[in-house]
Design a protein around this motif. Sequence first.
Motif, PDB file in Angstrom:
ATOM      1  N   VAL A   1       2.787   2.960  21.231  1.00 31.18           N
ATOM      2  CA  VAL A   1       1.592   2.895  21.541  1.00 31.18           C
ATOM      3  C   VAL A   1       1.101   1.436  21.525  1.00 31.18           C
ATOM      4  O   VAL A   1       1.689   0.508  20.483  1.00 31.18           O
ATOM      5  N   GLY A   2       0.533   0.841  22.375  1.00 29.43           N
ATOM      6  CA  GLY A   2       0.145  -0.574  22.271  1.00 29.43           C
ATOM      7  C   GLY A   2       1.076  -1.553  22.836  1.00 29.43           C
ATOM      8  O   GLY A   2       2.124  -1.202  23.243  1.00 29.43           O
ATOM      9  N   ASP A   3       0.657  -2.870  23.026  1.00 33.46           N
ATOM     10  CA  ASP A   3       1.236  -3.933  23.592  1.00 33.46           C
ATOM     11  C   ASP A   3       2.075  -4.839  22.257  1.00 33.46           C
ATOM     12  O   ASP A   3       1.483  -4.639  21.084  1.00 33.46           O
ATOM     13  N   HIS A   4       3.195  -5.467  22.521  1.00 34.87           N
ATOM     14  CA  HIS A   4       3.768  -6.145  21.625  1.00 34.87           C
ATOM     15  C   HIS A   4       3.590  -7.772  22.090  1.00 34.87           C
ATOM     16  O   HIS A   4       4.157  -8.001  23.255  1.00 34.87           O
ATOM     17  N   TRP A   5       3.362  -8.808  21.172  1.00 34.86           N
ATOM     18  CA  TRP A   5       3.677  -9.995  21.633  1.00 34.86           C
ATOM     19  C   TRP A   5       5.023 -10.656  20.648  1.00 34.86           C
ATOM     20  O   TRP A   5       5.054 -10.483  19.566  1.00 34.86           O
ATOM     21  N   LEU A   6       5.880 -11.344  21.603  1.00 38.37           N
ATOM     22  CA  LEU A   6       6.906 -11.726  20.779  1.00 38.37           C
ATOM     23  C   LEU A   6       7.186 -13.308  21.108  1.00 38.37           C
ATOM     24  O   LEU A   6       6.730 -13.933  22.166  1.00 38.37           O
ATOM     25  N   ALA A   7       7.554 -13.872  19.918  1.00 37.29           N
ATOM     26  CA  ALA A   7       7.678 -15.466  20.126  1.00 37.29           C
ATOM     27  C   ALA A   7       9.126 -15.906  20.236  1.00 37.29           C
ATOM     28  O   ALA A   7       9.931 -15.025  19.900  1.00 37.29           O
ATOM     29  N   ALA A   8       9.365 -17.171  20.556  1.00 35.97           N
ATOM     30  CA  ALA A   8      10.501 -17.846  20.742  1.00 35.97           C
ATOM     31  C   ALA A   8      11.537 -17.304  19.544  1.00 35.97           C
ATOM     32  O   ALA A   8      11.162 -17.508  18.372  1.00 35.97           O
ATOM     33  N   GLY A   9      12.617 -16.815  19.659  1.00 35.77           N
ATOM     34  CA  GLY A   9      13.562 -16.483  18.625  1.00 35.77           C
ATOM     35  C   GLY A   9      13.397 -14.803  18.051  1.00 35.77           C
ATOM     36  O   GLY A   9      14.299 -14.288  17.332  1.00 35.77           O
ATOM     37  N   GLU A  10      12.472 -14.344  18.736  1.00 34.05           N
ATOM     38  CA  GLU A  10      12.015 -13.027  18.154  1.00 34.05           C
ATOM     39  C   GLU A  10      12.737 -11.983  18.985  1.00 34.05           C
ATOM     40  O   GLU A  10      13.126 -12.259  20.255  1.00 34.05           O
ATOM     41  N   ARG A  11      13.190 -10.677  18.531  1.00 29.91           N
ATOM     42  CA  ARG A  11      13.748  -9.715  19.262  1.00 29.91           C
ATOM     43  C   ARG A  11      13.137  -8.463  19.308  1.00 29.91           C
ATOM     44  O   ARG A  11      12.291  -8.052  18.507  1.00 29.91           O
ATOM     45  N   TRP A  12      13.558  -7.575  20.444  1.00 28.69           N
ATOM     46  CA  TRP A  12      12.655  -6.163  20.337  1.00 28.69           C
ATOM     47  C   TRP A  12      13.775  -5.467  21.123  1.00 28.69           C
ATOM     48  O   TRP A  12      14.449  -5.718  21.807  1.00 28.69           O
ATOM     49  N   THR A  13      14.070  -4.306  20.670  1.00 26.99           N
ATOM     50  CA  THR A  13      14.982  -3.428  20.976  1.00 26.99           C
ATOM     51  C   THR A  13      14.511  -2.274  21.742  1.00 26.99           C
ATOM     52  O   THR A  13      13.739  -1.348  21.058  1.00 26.99           O
ATOM     53  N   LEU A  14      14.729  -1.859  22.991  1.00 29.81           N
ATOM     54  CA  LEU A  14      14.257  -0.949  23.645  1.00 29.81           C
ATOM     55  C   LEU A  14      15.306   0.180  23.311  1.00 29.81           C
ATOM     56  O   LEU A  14      16.325  -0.077  23.616  1.00 29.81           O
ATOM     57  N   PRO A  15      14.759   1.601  22.958  1.00 28.38           N
ATOM     58  CA  PRO A  15      15.841   2.656  22.953  1.00 28.38           C
ATOM     59  C   PRO A  15      16.314   3.034  23.955  1.00 28.38           C
ATOM     60  O   PRO A  15      15.740   2.662  25.233  1.00 28.38           O
ATOM     61  N   ALA A  16      17.380   3.746  24.212  1.00 25.61           N
ATOM     62  CA  ALA A  16      17.998   4.150  25.464  1.00 25.61           C
ATOM     63  C   ALA A  16      17.075   5.194  26.160  1.00 25.61           C
ATOM     64  O   ALA A  16      16.192   6.167  25.578  1.00 25.61           O
ATOM     65  N   GLY A  17      16.800   4.881  27.685  1.00 28.08           N
ATOM     66  CA  GLY A  17      15.964   5.850  28.343  1.00 28.08           C
ATOM     67  C   GLY A  17      14.578   5.253  28.355  1.00 28.08           C
ATOM     68  O   GLY A  17      13.658   5.720  29.077  1.00 28.08           O
ATOM     69  N   ALA A  18      14.382   4.104  27.587  1.00 26.85           N
ATOM     70  CA  ALA A  18      12.825   3.503  27.339  1.00 26.85           C
ATOM     71  C   ALA A  18      12.903   2.277  28.501  1.00 26.85           C
ATOM     72  O   ALA A  18      13.948   1.607  28.780  1.00 26.85           O
ATOM     73  N   SER A  19      11.682   1.928  29.196  1.00 27.38           N
ATOM     74  CA  SER A  19      11.364   1.103  30.004  1.00 27.38           C
ATOM     75  C   SER A  19      10.173   0.179  29.435  1.00 27.38           C
ATOM     76  O   SER A  19       9.499   0.638  28.753  1.00 27.38           O
ATOM     77  N   ALA A  20      10.177  -0.833  30.046  1.00 28.53           N
ATOM     78  CA  ALA A  20       9.119  -2.013  29.573  1.00 28.53           C
ATOM     79  C   ALA A  20       8.714  -2.818  30.829  1.00 28.53           C
ATOM     80  O   ALA A  20       9.275  -3.155  31.555  1.00 28.53           O
ATOM     81  N   VAL A  21       7.387  -3.538  30.571  1.00 26.07           N
ATOM     82  CA  VAL A  21       7.178  -4.500  31.367  1.00 26.07           C
ATOM     83  C   VAL A  21       6.916  -5.850  30.595  1.00 26.07           C
ATOM     84  O   VAL A  21       6.078  -5.508  29.552  1.00 26.07           O
ATOM     85  N   VAL A  22       7.114  -6.875  31.204  1.00 25.09           N
ATOM     86  CA  VAL A  22       7.152  -8.250  30.003  1.00 25.09           C
ATOM     87  C   VAL A  22       6.360  -9.152  31.092  1.00 25.09           C
ATOM     88  O   VAL A  22       6.506  -9.265  32.431  1.00 25.09           O
TER      89      VAL A  22
END
Length: 121
Positions: A53-74
């Motif tokens: 649910v929702g959007d996520h904001w990431l700054a320089a140096g931060e990570r986000w792991t998408l599980p297998a089968g998940a897609s994203a728009v950045v």
Amino acid sequence: MARRLMTDAQGSTAPAWVLAAGRARRIPAQRQPTCLRVVSGRLWLTADPPGAVGDHWLAAGERWTLPAGASAVVEGWPEAAFELLLAPLPQPAPGWFRIACRVRAWWRRRLPRGALPTGAA
């Protein structure tokens, strides 16, 4: 969107994707987990895994792991550079190991219980 090589302190080279202001990129679903790491700038990520649910904001140096089968728009906000790291897929056991397991299972079905050594002294 330009693609360039980025080197870090460990000396590895990983492809970094650069998003100009107002540009977005879809990250397609993969068979294995995908780690997205922001190299510079800020990134607006909208993930599409089940239950997210929702959007996520990431700054320089931060990570986000998408599980297998998940897609994203950045999207860069206003611009960003990021890299994608794919987890290795599990490899099947070598052919000889699979055969050895089948032979062992075959012997276990045919011999009386306790007839095979367990390896413990």
